[in-house]
Design an enzyme around this catalytic site. Sequence first.
Site, PDB file in Angstrom:
ATOM      1  N   LYS A 103      77.984  48.537 103.030  1.00  0.00           N
ATOM      2  CA  LYS A 103      78.203  47.194 103.582  1.00  0.00           C
ATOM      3  C   LYS A 103      77.513  47.073 104.930  1.00  0.00           C
ATOM      4  O   LYS A 103      76.845  46.082 105.229  1.00  0.00           O
ATOM      5  CB  LYS A 103      79.707  46.911 103.733  1.00  0.00           C
ATOM      6  CG  LYS A 103      80.411  46.684 102.416  1.00  0.00           C
ATOM      7  CD  LYS A 103      81.929  46.710 102.569  1.00  0.00           C
ATOM      8  CE  LYS A 103      82.615  46.587 101.212  1.00  0.00           C
ATOM      9  NZ  LYS A 103      84.071  46.749 101.259  1.00  0.00           N
ATOM     10  N   GLN A 116      88.950  48.010 105.023  1.00  0.00           N
ATOM     11  CA  GLN A 116      88.727  48.638 103.708  1.00  0.00           C
ATOM     12  C   GLN A 116      90.058  49.123 103.135  1.00  0.00           C
ATOM     13  O   GLN A 116      90.830  49.808 103.805  1.00  0.00           O
ATOM     14  CB  GLN A 116      87.729  49.802 103.858  1.00  0.00           C
ATOM     15  CG  GLN A 116      87.317  50.432 102.550  1.00  0.00           C
ATOM     16  CD  GLN A 116      86.526  49.497 101.628  1.00  0.00           C
ATOM     17  OE1 GLN A 116      85.793  48.625 102.095  1.00  0.00           O
ATOM     18  NE2 GLN A 116      86.679  49.658 100.337  1.00  0.00           N
ATOM     19  N   ASP A 128      87.087  38.832 103.181  1.00  0.00           N
ATOM     20  CA  ASP A 128      87.509  39.398 101.895  1.00  0.00           C
ATOM     21  C   ASP A 128      88.326  38.384 101.087  1.00  0.00           C
ATOM     22  O   ASP A 128      88.567  38.588  99.898  1.00  0.00           O
ATOM     23  CB  ASP A 128      88.405  40.623 102.137  1.00  0.00           C
ATOM     24  CG  ASP A 128      87.664  41.934 101.941  1.00  0.00           C
ATOM     25  OD1 ASP A 128      86.766  41.972 101.087  1.00  0.00           O
ATOM     26  OD2 ASP A 128      88.002  42.903 102.645  1.00  0.00           O
TER      27      ASP A 128
HETATM   28  N1  GUN Z   1      88.737  48.159  98.242  1.00  0.00           N
HETATM   29  C1  GUN Z   1      88.264  47.940  96.990  1.00  0.00           C
HETATM   30  N2  GUN Z   1      87.613  46.772  96.935  1.00  0.00           N
HETATM   31  C2  GUN Z   1      87.683  46.219  98.161  1.00  0.00           C
HETATM   32  C3  GUN Z   1      87.181  45.011  98.717  1.00  0.00           C
HETATM   33  O1  GUN Z   1      86.561  44.163  98.062  1.00  0.00           O
HETATM   34  N3  GUN Z   1      87.461  44.810 100.023  1.00  0.00           N
HETATM   35  C4  GUN Z   1      88.161  45.694 100.760  1.00  0.00           C
HETATM   36  N4  GUN Z   1      88.394  45.403 102.027  1.00  0.00           N
HETATM   37  N5  GUN Z   1      88.642  46.824 100.277  1.00  0.00           N
HETATM   38  C5  GUN Z   1      88.397  47.083  98.983  1.00  0.00           C
END
Ligand code: GUN
Length: 298
Positions: free
Chosen positions: A53, A97, A120
């Site tokens: 990311k 995350q 998100d």
């Molecule tokens: N863990 C698994 N998928 C995601 C996501 O799309 N965003 C975040 N923040 N954590 C995750």
Amino acid sequence: MAIIIDGKKVAAEIREELKLKIADFKNKTGKVPGLVAILVGNNPASEVYVSSKSRACEELGMTSKVEKFPSEIREEELIQCVTRYNEDENFHGILVQLPLPSHINEQKIIETILPSKDVDGFHPVNVGNLVIGKETFYPCTPYGIVELLKRYSIETKGKHVVVVGRSNIVGKPIANMLLQKKEGANAIVTICHSAAKDLSRYTKDADILIAAIGKENFITADMVKEDVVVIDVGINRIEDKNSKKGYKIVGDVKFDEVEKKASYITPVPGGVGPMTIAMLLTNTFSAFKKFLEKNKII
Ligand code: GUN
């Protein structure tokens, strides 16, 4: 044989489109979008996601920062970190995350993020707006799926979409997005999950099947009908002695056999995965644009 939906290619197109827009805004305002990713502990998959990311942000000319904490971090300290970025005008998106260690209340952390920075789309305000069809940040994986269907001109109106999986990150939001009475949605939606007694009964009726179960090779050819569109959200690590890493990534769908029956299918890797990051960047750019508008910079 199915048409393989190339998520890697579509994601690269989206990133290229964003790169141009970001350069244009930088020229006009001197500002660029900023994203902070907060990572707790050393879950290898999370580390890979966060570094991908962050790299993607930098490639587009965005500001990117990773805040890394040990798994023993106290909840209060994490809340303070989020609060600091809520107030920081150089960061328009905040991503924590998941999953977080069990001593931390995940929902409390999500609810600390300002809804206007919640790229998100996990904050209850944004989830609520999604359900009632108001403008919001769509969670990145479901948003990526909708974008893939659009860019491949796959009709959703009146089609039976069967979602297998009811997570807050994928199953629930994708079902709600495709249910909306609007372009690129307007589907008849069924959500199935692990309590289904005879899952095939539902999956066999799907025009579009979205597999978000988290179990490798779970969907087999006998569970789908001819010409189904298959979207595989699974990212499962399985042992692979022939690979340098010792593992390989496979989806929730038994690709080789389902591909023979489907009209369209997403591969793993290279399908939905790259789209998740592209849509995170898209959301961060939207948050940035809204910030500029609110502050009368544009
Ligand atoms: N863990 C698994 N998928 C995601 C996501 O799309 N965003 C975040 N923040 N954590 C995750």
